[in-house]
Design an enzyme around this catalytic site. Sequence first.
Site, short mmCIF file in Angstrom:
data_model
loop_
_atom_site.label_atom_id
_atom_site.label_comp_id
_atom_site.label_asym_id
_atom_site.label_seq_id
_atom_site.Cartn_x
_atom_site.Cartn_y
_atom_site.Cartn_z
N SER A 1 -3.15 -7.76 2.74
CA SER A 1 -3.52 -7.58 4.15
C SER A 1 -4.10 -8.85 4.74
O SER A 1 -3.80 -9.20 5.88
CB SER A 1 -4.53 -6.44 4.29
N ARG B 1 -1.51 -6.24 -7.90
CA ARG B 1 -0.41 -7.11 -7.47
C ARG B 1 -0.11 -8.17 -8.52
O ARG B 1 1.02 -8.53 -8.75
CB ARG B 1 -0.76 -7.80 -6.15
N LYS C 1 -14.92 -8.19 4.64
CA LYS C 1 -13.50 -8.53 4.78
C LYS C 1 -13.14 -8.89 6.22
O LYS C 1 -11.98 -9.15 6.50
CB LYS C 1 -12.63 -7.39 4.27
N HIS D 1 0.84 -1.20 0.00
CA HIS D 1 0.00 0.00 0.00
C HIS D 1 0.87 1.25 0.00
O HIS D 1 0.62 2.20 -0.75
CB HIS D 1 -0.89 0.06 1.25
#
Length: 175
Positions: free
Chosen positions: A137, A99, A48, A24
Site C-alpha cells: 500500500s 510478501r 503509517k 490483500h
Amino acid sequence: MGGIGQGERVGVYPGTFDPITRGHSDIIRRGAKLVDRLIIGVTTNPSKNPMFSPEERIAMVEREIASLRLANVTVTGFNALLMKFAERQGATVIVRGLRAVADFEYEYQMAGMNQQLNAGIETVFLMADVSLQPIASKLVKEIALFGGDISPFVSAPVRDEVIARVRKLGRLGDY
C-alpha cells in the site's frame, strides 16, 4: 468447516488497508477458504500516515469484498490490541499475508508476542501470489503521488479513489 460438536471457526485478517490492494484481495480470497467466517479488521495506525480515514478504508474494503462475492467475509474497524479484538470476535485464527522474506522477521516476532498474549489463537501465514508479492500500500500511494499508473496493483474503483484523493491533496503529476 467446523465438525460435529465444534463451533464456528472464525479468522481475523487485520490491516490498515490504506488502500486495499490486489495482494490483500488475494489473501482475503484464500484466507476465506480456511475458516467458516473471516473478519477483515481495518485498524488505525497513525504511524503509517494514512491517506484515507478509517471510515473510508472500511467502505473501500467492503466494496472490494462485495466484488469478490465471498459470503463468509465481513469487515469491521477496530482501534485496539489485535488479540483483544480477535478475542471479542471469537476468533481462533489470525491470518497474515507474507510478501517476501523481509516481512517474515516482523510477522514472526508479532506472532510470538501474540501467542504470549493468547496461546489459543493461532497465526496462519499465507504467501502472496508470486505476481502480487511486490505490491505494498505504501508503494501504491507513492506511485500515485508522483503520477504513476497504479492500475496493476489495485482494482479500478480503488485506483479512482486514490487518484481523487491525490488530486485533492494537490500532489498529483499529469495523469
